[in-house]
Design an enzyme around this catalytic site. Sequence first.
Site: not given
Length: 232
Positions: A54-55, A81, A157, A161, A190
Amino acid sequence: METITFITGANKGLGYETARRLTELGHTVVLGARDAGRGQAAADRLGLRFVRIDVTDDASVAAAAADIQAHEGRVDILINNAGIIGSHAPAEELTAADATAVFETNVIGVVRVTGAFLPLLRKSASPSVVNVSSGMGSQALTHDPGRVESRFAAPLYTASKAAVTMLSTQYAKALPDIRVNAVDPGYTATDFNAHSGPQTVTEGTDAIVALATEPADAGTGRFVDRFGPVAW
């Protein structure tokens, strides 16, 4: 010598397809995911070893690094990722908690995992970090009316990024012994976007696979997609 590759967020989507393709290319892939059930199921389908990570959690990341230290002993390629889109609320309704959630996974997670895995990477003869960023974090692309990236407003978001890309270029400067690059997978169908992207998941992983298989002298501090360098 075998290439040992660890991928976060690899139970589905781009992470899973990257794991599948690199395994086919001969890498020893360790599949990382937050959900133990889904992660183990994905690893079983590919015949890989699963390590829960779990990052967003220091202890989980430390345990994952210790697990790989005990089993594989090093990491040649780390693929950061794992990521989330976060809240779909209109911009005027976004909260600090919404921002914290997105940055905790997408940005701080990269710092947390990269830091914990540096000792494993430094045991490699040719260590490489691949950070999955996005063209949505590019000022050039989000201002280009000819690009799909310009058609969306997603403050959290996109900002996260942009931060991932800058983190990558700064790590590349600060860690000259490790190749660090960022990748824009492109708009890919996805679960992440309800399968609305025009690219296949294989096309979406082309740049990730290219960075994970390129020669040791290919360069560091780059931001690339499947067609080449990305304007930023």
